[in-house]
Write an enzyme that holds these catalytic residues in place. Structure first.
Site, mmCIF file in Angstrom:
data_model
loop_
_atom_site.group_PDB
_atom_site.id
_atom_site.type_symbol
_atom_site.label_atom_id
_atom_site.label_comp_id
_atom_site.label_asym_id
_atom_site.label_seq_id
_atom_site.Cartn_x
_atom_site.Cartn_y
_atom_site.Cartn_z
ATOM 1 C CG PHE A 133 -17.949 -27.858 -6.329
ATOM 2 C CD1 PHE A 133 -19.196 -27.643 -6.842
ATOM 3 C CD2 PHE A 133 -17.066 -28.804 -7.138
ATOM 4 C CE1 PHE A 133 -19.549 -28.311 -7.845
ATOM 5 C CE2 PHE A 133 -17.612 -29.357 -8.170
ATOM 6 C CZ PHE A 133 -18.878 -29.285 -8.586
ATOM 7 C CG ASP A 202 -12.364 -22.943 -6.362
ATOM 8 O OD1 ASP A 202 -12.662 -22.240 -7.314
ATOM 9 O OD2 ASP A 202 -12.618 -24.232 -6.407
ATOM 10 C CE1 TYR A 227 -17.563 -24.731 -15.278
ATOM 11 C CE2 TYR A 227 -15.368 -25.501 -16.193
ATOM 12 C CZ TYR A 227 -16.521 -25.460 -14.957
ATOM 13 O OH TYR A 227 -16.166 -26.406 -14.157
ATOM 14 C CE LYS A 228 -18.278 -22.543 -12.051
ATOM 15 N NZ LYS A 228 -19.393 -23.353 -12.258
ATOM 16 N NE ARG A 378 -26.337 -22.895 -8.489
ATOM 17 C CZ ARG A 378 -25.057 -23.154 -8.931
ATOM 18 N NH1 ARG A 378 -23.928 -22.985 -8.175
ATOM 19 N NH2 ARG A 378 -24.641 -23.661 -10.332
#
Length: 406
Positions: A133, A202, A227-228, A378
Site C-alpha cells: 500500500f 502490516d 476499521y476493516k 475488489r
C-alpha cells in the site's frame, strides 16, 4: 429465472442454512445492499451508537475529567489491545491501540532498525514490499532517510534471496491490498530472522479475517488498522504489536508523555515505560477508541473464533468465484486473486478494462465493492455479516452489468 441461476440460488440457500455464523448478521446495521467493501470499511455493529452515546453524555458530559480513572480511559489503549490480541494470535500485554497505521508503521520500522544496529552496526538496508500500500512505501522511504539506510523494494517472494548481512528490517504486508494474495508470514519471518534482521508486518487486510499467529511464528513487530474486518468505524485507531522479548529494547522514534514511565511527573528527561505502553505517544483518541472497544464485543459475547471466520471466508470467496465463472462470459473478467486457499486473503479482485465504470454501476444497483486503478474490481468478504445469497446475487448483478458495458 434460468436453470443455472436457480441452481446457484438453491446452493446459496443451502449454504446459508448450514452457516454457523449466519445469526451474527443481526448484530450489524445493514440495509438492502450487498455490502462487499468490508475490506475498506466494516459495517456498523448495531450496539455501538448507544455505547458511544454513553461515552459522550455520561462519561464526558457528567464525569468529565474523572473518566480518565473512573471510566478507564487511561488504560484503554492496553485493555483494548488485549482484546485484539487473540484475533492475531498474541498473548496479552503485547499490543497497544492508538494513532494511525501510518504512524505505527513509522514507529515499528525505525525501532526495528535501531535494534538491528545494536546487534550489528553495519546493517544499513531496509527491504520493503514492492507491491505495498503506497503509504507503507512512503513511510519506509522516510524511515530509511532518517536512519541513514538504503531502501530496497522487493516482491515478497523475492525477500529470502534479497536478505543479507546489511539487512536491518523488512516491512511486509500479510495480504496484498489490490489482489488479496496472502503472503507466507511464517516462512518469510523465519527467513528474515535467519539473516539476523527484524520483521515488521502490516496486518490491515488480515486481522479479523484469518489466523495470523504472531506469537507462534515469532513476529517481531506488527501493525494494523481496526476499521476493516474489526468494524471499529471510520478512522478508528490502529494498533502496534511488540513481541514481549523485545519490549525493553523498543526505542520509539516518537517518545511522548503517554509512554513515559512517569507521565504526570512532567520531567524534562524521557524515560520509557515498560511493556506495550512504550508504543504510546500522546493523549488517546477516546471517542474512537471506545467505539472500537464496543465493536469488539461481537467476538467476545458471541464466542466467534477466527478459525470459523476463516473457513467461511474461503467458502464465500470460493462460491463467488464459482458464480462469476458460471454467470460472466469468458474473457470479460480475470481473477487476480490466487485460487489456492493458502495464498488467498478475504477478498476477490477481478480485472476488467472498464472497472471504474462497472463498479459505479454495481453500486447504483446495490452491490457495493470498490475500484482500484487502473482496472481492478475488489470484493471483500466479511464473514460476520456476508452470506452466500449475497455472493450469488452480487455475481448475477455483475454479469448483467458487464453485459451492458461490454
Amino acid at each position: 429465472m434460468s436453470e443455472l441461476s436457480s441452481e446457484l440460488k438453491s446452493a446459496a440457500d443451502e449454504l446459508d442454512a448450514a452457516d454457523g455464523l449466519a445469526e451474527l448478521r443481526e448484530r450489524f446495521v445493514l440495509d438492502g445492499v450487498v455490502y462487499l467493501d468490508g475490506n475498506s470499511l466494516g459495517a456498523l455493529p448495531a450496539h455501538v451508537p448507544d455505547r458511544v452515546a454513553d461515552v459522550v453524555r455520561r462519561q464526558w458530559g457528567e464525569l468529565r475529567i474523572r473518566s480518565w480513572e473512573e471510566s478507564g480511559w487511561w488504560t484503554a489503549p492496553e485493555r483494548i489491545g488485549d482484546r485484539i490480541a487473540p484475533l492475531v494470535g498474541a498473548a496479552a500485554g503485547q499490543i497497544v491501540v492508538g494513532d494511525s497505521t501510518s504512524v505505527n508503521v513509522f514507529k515499528a520500522l525505525v525501532a526495528a532498525v535501531r535494534m538491528a544496529r545494536e546487534d550489528a552496526p553495519a546493517r544499513d538496508e531496509i527491504l520493503v514490499d514492492a507491491t505495498t500500500f503506497p503509504t507503507d512505501g512512503y513511510i519506509a522511504e522516510s524511515a530509511a532517510r532518517m536512519t541513514g539506510c538504503a531502501l530496497r523494494p522487493v516482491a515478497p517472494a523475492e525477500v529470502p534471496s534479497a536478505l543479507g548481512d546489511r539487512t536491518a528490517a523488512v516491512l511486509l504486508n500479510h495480504v496484498d491490498y489490490r489482489t488479496g494474495r496472502l503472503h507466507d508470514l511464517p516462512a518469510l519471518t523465519a527467513a528474515v530472522h535467519a539473516a539476523g534482521a527484524y520483521a515488521v508486518w502490516d496486518l490491515c487486510h488480515s486481522a479479523g479475517a484469518l489466523p495470523v499467529g504472531l506469537d507462534e511464528h515469532g513476529v517481531d513487530l506488527a501493525v494494523g488498522c481496526t476499521y476493516k474486518y474489526l468494524n471499529g468505524g471510520p478512522g478508528s485507531p490502529a494498533y502496534l504489536y511488540v513481541r514481549r522479548e523485545l519490549q525493553n529494547r523498543f526505542d520509539s522514534p516518537l517518545p511522548g508523555w503517554n509512554s513515559h514511565t512517569e507521565p504526570f511527573g512532567m520531567r524534562p528527561g524521557y524515560e520509557p515505560a515498560s511493556g506495550a505502553r512504550r508504543g504510546r505517544v500522546g493523549t488517546p483518541d477516546i471517542l474512537s477508541l471506545l467505539a472500537l472497544e464496543a465493536a469488539l464485543d461481537v467476538w467476545d459475547e458471541d464466542g466467534v473464533s477466527v478459525a470459523a471466520v476463516r473457513a467461511k471466508s474461503l467458502a464465500l470467496s470460493d462460491f463467488f468465484l464459482r458464480c462469476v465463472g458460471e454467470y460472466v462470459p469468458d474473457g470479460r473478467v480475470e481473477s487476480v486473486t490466487p485460487a489456492a486457499h493458502a495464498e488467498r486473503g478475504s477478498q476477490v479482485a477481478l480485472r476488467c478494462d472498464d472497472a471504474g465504470e462497472v463498479m459505479k454501476r454495481l453500486i447504483e444497483r446495490g452491490v457495493v465493492g470498490d475500484f482500484r486503478a487502473p482496472d481492478v474490481l475488489r470484493f471483500g468478504f466479511t464473514p460476520l455479516y456476508v452470506g452466500f445469497a449475497d455472493v450469488e446475487g452480487a455475481a448475477r448483478v455483475l454479469a448483467m452489468t458487464l453485459a451492458e458495458t461490454g
